[in-house]
Every structure is written in structure tokens, then in C-alpha cells.
Write a protein that holds these residues in place. Structure first.
Motif, PDB file in Angstrom:
ATOM      1  N   UNK A 199       5.129 -77.273  -2.049  1.00  0.00           N
ATOM      2  CA  UNK A 199       5.316 -75.912  -2.546  1.00  0.00           C
ATOM      3  C   UNK A 199       4.466 -74.915  -1.755  1.00  0.00           C
ATOM      4  N   UNK A 200       3.199 -75.267  -1.518  1.00  0.00           N
ATOM      5  CA  UNK A 200       2.300 -74.354  -0.805  1.00  0.00           C
ATOM      6  C   UNK A 200       2.772 -74.106   0.628  1.00  0.00           C
ATOM      7  N   UNK A 201       3.239 -75.153   1.292  1.00  0.00           N
ATOM      8  CA  UNK A 201       3.741 -74.956   2.660  1.00  0.00           C
ATOM      9  C   UNK A 201       4.959 -74.040   2.661  1.00  0.00           C
ATOM     10  N   UNK A 202       5.881 -74.290   1.740  1.00  0.00           N
ATOM     11  CA  UNK A 202       7.093 -73.494   1.649  1.00  0.00           C
ATOM     12  C   UNK A 202       6.757 -72.021   1.419  1.00  0.00           C
ATOM     13  N   UNK A 203       5.856 -71.779   0.467  1.00  0.00           N
ATOM     14  CA  UNK A 203       5.502 -70.409   0.115  1.00  0.00           C
ATOM     15  C   UNK A 203       4.764 -69.706   1.255  1.00  0.00           C
ATOM     16  N   UNK A 204       3.890 -70.429   1.945  1.00  0.00           N
ATOM     17  CA  UNK A 204       3.147 -69.830   3.056  1.00  0.00           C
ATOM     18  C   UNK A 204       4.085 -69.414   4.183  1.00  0.00           C
ATOM     19  N   UNK A 205       5.018 -70.282   4.510  1.00  0.00           N
ATOM     20  CA  UNK A 205       5.969 -69.971   5.579  1.00  0.00           C
ATOM     21  C   UNK A 205       6.863 -68.794   5.193  1.00  0.00           C
ATOM     22  N   UNK A 206       7.308 -68.760   3.933  1.00  0.00           N
ATOM     23  CA  UNK A 206       8.187 -67.686   3.478  1.00  0.00           C
ATOM     24  C   UNK A 206       7.467 -66.339   3.492  1.00  0.00           C
ATOM     25  N   UNK A 207       6.201 -66.329   3.064  1.00  0.00           N
ATOM     26  CA  UNK A 207       5.437 -65.079   3.038  1.00  0.00           C
ATOM     27  C   UNK A 207       5.216 -64.543   4.445  1.00  0.00           C
ATOM     28  N   UNK A 208       4.849 -65.419   5.369  1.00  0.00           N
ATOM     29  CA  UNK A 208       4.628 -64.986   6.756  1.00  0.00           C
ATOM     30  C   UNK A 208       5.908 -64.429   7.363  1.00  0.00           C
ATOM     31  N   UNK A 209       7.037 -65.079   7.089  1.00  0.00           N
ATOM     32  CA  UNK A 209       8.321 -64.611   7.623  1.00  0.00           C
ATOM     33  C   UNK A 209       8.702 -63.266   7.018  1.00  0.00           C
ATOM     34  N   UNK A 210       8.473 -63.131   5.725  1.00  0.00           N
ATOM     35  CA  UNK A 210       8.831 -61.880   5.032  1.00  0.00           C
ATOM     36  C   UNK A 210       8.077 -60.686   5.601  1.00  0.00           C
ATOM     37  N   UNK A 211       6.811 -60.897   5.941  1.00  0.00           N
ATOM     38  CA  UNK A 211       5.992 -59.795   6.431  1.00  0.00           C
ATOM     39  C   UNK A 211       5.964 -59.702   7.958  1.00  0.00           C
ATOM     40  N   UNK A 212       6.659 -60.601   8.620  1.00  0.00           N
ATOM     41  CA  UNK A 212       6.748 -60.521  10.069  1.00  0.00           C
ATOM     42  C   UNK A 212       5.465 -60.867  10.797  1.00  0.00           C
ATOM     43  N   UNK A 213       4.641 -61.703  10.192  1.00  0.00           N
ATOM     44  CA  UNK A 213       3.396 -62.083  10.847  1.00  0.00           C
ATOM     45  C   UNK A 213       3.665 -63.079  11.964  1.00  0.00           C
ATOM     46  N   UNK A 214       2.813 -63.060  12.942  1.00  0.00           N
ATOM     47  CA  UNK A 214       2.823 -64.054  14.003  1.00  0.00           C
ATOM     48  C   UNK A 214       2.286 -65.344  13.375  1.00  0.00           C
ATOM     49  N   UNK A 215       3.142 -66.350  13.228  1.00  0.00           N
ATOM     50  CA  UNK A 215       2.779 -67.516  12.423  1.00  0.00           C
ATOM     51  C   UNK A 215       3.168 -68.808  13.121  1.00  0.00           C
ATOM     52  N   UNK A 216       2.317 -69.814  12.967  1.00  0.00           N
ATOM     53  CA  UNK A 216       2.598 -71.144  13.515  1.00  0.00           C
ATOM     54  C   UNK A 216       2.077 -72.191  12.538  1.00  0.00           C
ATOM     55  N   UNK A 217       2.604 -73.404  12.663  1.00  0.00           N
ATOM     56  CA  UNK A 217       2.075 -74.539  11.894  1.00  0.00           C
ATOM     57  C   UNK A 217       1.553 -75.581  12.872  1.00  0.00           C
ATOM     58  N   UNK A 218       0.526 -76.290  12.453  1.00  0.00           N
ATOM     59  CA  UNK A 218      -0.024 -77.386  13.251  1.00  0.00           C
ATOM     60  C   UNK A 218      -0.276 -78.564  12.321  1.00  0.00           C
ATOM     61  N   UNK A 219      -0.230 -79.744  12.858  1.00  0.00           N
ATOM     62  CA  UNK A 219      -0.550 -80.934  12.065  1.00  0.00           C
ATOM     63  C   UNK A 219      -2.032 -81.244  12.176  1.00  0.00           C
ATOM     64  N   UNK A 220      -2.625 -81.568  11.041  1.00  0.00           N
ATOM     65  CA  UNK A 220      -4.007 -82.050  11.037  1.00  0.00           C
ATOM     66  C   UNK A 220      -4.010 -83.456  10.438  1.00  0.00           C
ATOM     67  N   UNK A 221      -5.035 -84.222  10.768  1.00  0.00           N
ATOM     68  CA  UNK A 221      -5.050 -85.641  10.395  1.00  0.00           C
ATOM     69  C   UNK A 221      -6.362 -86.019   9.710  1.00  0.00           C
ATOM     70  N   UNK A 222      -6.794 -85.149   8.796  1.00  0.00           N
ATOM     71  CA  UNK A 222      -8.044 -85.423   8.091  1.00  0.00           C
ATOM     72  C   UNK A 222      -7.975 -86.704   7.271  1.00  0.00           C
ATOM     73  N   UNK A 223      -6.800 -87.040   6.727  1.00  0.00           N
ATOM     74  CA  UNK A 223      -6.682 -88.230   5.891  1.00  0.00           C
ATOM     75  C   UNK A 223      -6.954 -89.498   6.689  1.00  0.00           C
ATOM     76  N   UNK A 224      -6.747 -89.439   8.006  1.00  0.00           N
ATOM     77  CA  UNK A 224      -7.009 -90.602   8.855  1.00  0.00           C
ATOM     78  C   UNK A 224      -8.499 -90.793   9.130  1.00  0.00           C
ATOM     79  N   UNK A 225      -9.307 -89.803   8.803  1.00  0.00           N
ATOM     80  CA  UNK A 225     -10.758 -89.903   8.993  1.00  0.00           C
ATOM     81  C   UNK A 225     -11.369 -90.627   7.789  1.00  0.00           C
ATOM     82  N   UNK A 226     -12.086 -91.685   8.036  1.00  0.00           N
ATOM     83  CA  UNK A 226     -12.700 -92.410   6.925  1.00  0.00           C
ATOM     84  C   UNK A 226     -13.699 -91.529   6.188  1.00  0.00           C
TER      85      UNK A 226
END
Length: 281
Positions: free
Chosen positions: A60-87
Motif C-alpha cells: 500500500x505504501x509503495x503504491x501511494x508514494x508512486x501515485x502521489x509523486x506522479x500526481x504532483x509531477x515530481x522527479x521520482x525514482x525507485x531503488x531496491x534495498x536489501x536490508x533484510x539480507x543483513x544479519x
């Protein structure tokens, strides 16, 4: 000196302008959304909002963040992070947020470097008095905190976000899914998905402000105090939904929702034996 929210917003704009270019760590919450709005207003294309995608970010949070950025025309990107792989992160000690933010800033650093920009986060003035290990990671990685530096509190940010017609102005706080895990309960992709599904099940029943705290086999539900009685009337549906996700026990916290409730365990005093130790008997 004028300390009104509007005056602080002007100071915020001046601070951002002096930086020249920023990469905003943007989750879609009110703090990072307001910061992204101000940065894009001041810097235009020299501002980039970046959303970190991992199992700890709810669908839900990802969906809402992407929709808000698109609605306001912000320069927006997504990146993958891998914190869960860190012990260090997944073992879920009291420093979990430090390792989460360390991973985030390490991923954002090359993006910022390529744009000759500074990384900015939405830390506000109120956050400075809370248990926030991620602040240490921000200091170590030369990350700026424009909202806190301008002296903006959470309430003031909500007020200013509403003045900008940002739909997240009154959005309840929604930290990453790992914040639902009791310290010491290992954070896994499967566990994060289970918590996400559990909270979605409660939202489907009409609850808005909520947390499902994961204590291993036990789910502890926090709702607004005014919703506790209604939840009691739905106990059969709630228990069935959460048991179907693998929880053996489902409980309703009578104290209701409180942000950061799992941090209470960090402050618990040691309880001395009531009648003395066995050695003294």
C-alpha cells in the motif's frame, strides 16, 4: 524573531536553495512528501525523490508514494534495498533502524554523487527526542535533515502540507513493517509479508489507525481507543483472519495504538523479586 510555521517554511526553502541539489529519501509519509514538495518547488529538476523498495515497505505504501509523486509531477525514482539480507538488521536488535538507514544511504550515495547532490531525509524536530538509531547513520553518511534544522515539528509539517493541498497532510504515521516486530523476533521476508497481510485484513474491516505487532506466535493488535469496543465485536473475524496467516494467538492491546510502543521494552526497569532472592531465604 518570527517562529511561525510559515516563517520556518521560508527558512527551509532558503536552506534547500543553498544546497543546490538534493536526493530526497521519499517514503510517501507526510514528512518526506512535504520535503519533496518543497525541494521540487525550490530546485525543480535538481530535486529527485527516491523511494526504497524492499520487503519492509508495504504494498500500500509503495503504491501511494508512486501515485502521489506522479500526481504532483515530481522527479521520482525507485531503488531496491536489501536490508533484510543483513544479519545486523534481520536479527532485530534495538539498533535495527541504524542498519536499515545504513543500507539506504549506501544505495542512495552513488545516485546523489552522480547528480552532485546531497541526500536529505524527512526527520522532524519531534523525532530528535525519540529512539531513532537511524540518526547516527545519517550523521555518518553526511545526510541532511532540513525539516529538523528549520525547527519544524510534526504538527507544523501537517499544517504546511495541508496548505499545499498535499493529500497526506493528515495521513497516520506508517513506519516500515519491521517496526512491528518485537525486538529479538527475527525479521524475514515471510514475516514482513505476514504483518502486511494482517494489517490489510484489519483495514478491510474498516480500521484505519492500527498496528499488528509481531511477537512470534502472538499477534498484538493496537487500535485507536475508540475502536477497541468495535473490534471486540469482530473478534471472531479478526482472530480467524490472523490465524489463517500463521499466528497461533491473537490479542487486542487494551491500551490502544501508540507509536513506538515496542520501544517501551527498552525502558522497562528490572523488577526485583518481591520477597527477596532465594539465596536470602
Amino acid at each position: 524573531m518570527n517562529h511561525t510555521p510559515r516563517a520556518k517554511e521560508r527558512e527551509l526553502g532558503e536552506r534547500i536553495a543553498s544546497v543546490g541539489a538534493v536526493v530526497v529519501a521519499y517514503s510517501g509519509g507526510v514528512d518526506s512528501a512535504y520535503l519533496a514538495s518543497v525541494c521540487h518547488g525550490v530546485l525543480g529538476e535538481r530535486a529527485l525523490a527516491v523511494t526504497a523498495v524492499s520487503p519492509s515497505l508495504s504494498r500500500r505504501e509503495r503504491r501511494d508514494a508512486e501515485a502521489l509523486a506522479a500526481r504532483w509531477g515530481w522527479n521520482h525514482a525507485t531503488v531496491e534495498t536489501h536490508e533484510v539480507a543483513r544479519d545486523e538488521y534481520s536479527r532485530n536488535g534495538s539498533d535495527r533502524c541504524y542498519w536499515c538507514k545504513t543500507e539506504l544511504f549506501e544505495v542512495l550515495a552513488p545516485i546523489a554523487s552522480a547528480r552532485d547532490a546531497r541526500i536529505a531525509v524527512g526527520t522532524n524536530l519531534d523525532d530528535l527526542s525519540d529512539h531513532r538509531p537511524g540518526r547516527r547513520a545519517a550523521r555518518e553518511n553526511d545526510v541532511i535533515t532540513p525539516l529538523a534544522d528549520a525547527g519544524l515539528s510534526k504538527g507544523e509539517i501537517r499544517e504546511l502540507a495541508a496548505a499545499r493541498n498535499l493529500p497526506v497532510a493528515d495521513k497516520p504515521a506508517s513506519p516500515c513493517l519491521a517496526s512491528r516486530f518485537a525486538y529479538g523476533v527475527r525479521v524475514t521476508p515471510e514475516g514482513l509479508e505476514r504483518v502486511d497481510n494482517a494489517e490489510e485484513a484489519l483495514r478491510a474491516l474498516g480500521f484505519r489507525v492500527l498496528r499488528v505487532r509481531d511477537h512470534g506466535d502472538l499477534a498484538r493488535i493496537e487500535l485507536e481507543p475508540g475502536e477497541i469496543e468495535r473490534a471486540g465485536g469482530l473478534r471472531t473475524e479478526i482472530a480467524a483472519a490472523l490465524r489463517s496467516l500463521g499466528f497461533k494467538y491473537v490479542t487486542l492491546d487494551l491500551e490502544g495504538f501508540r507509536s513506538g510502543s515496542l520501544n517501551e521494552a527498552l525502558l522497562q526497569p528490572r523488577i526485583a523479586p518481591r520477597w527477596g532472592s532465594s539465596a536470602s531465604r
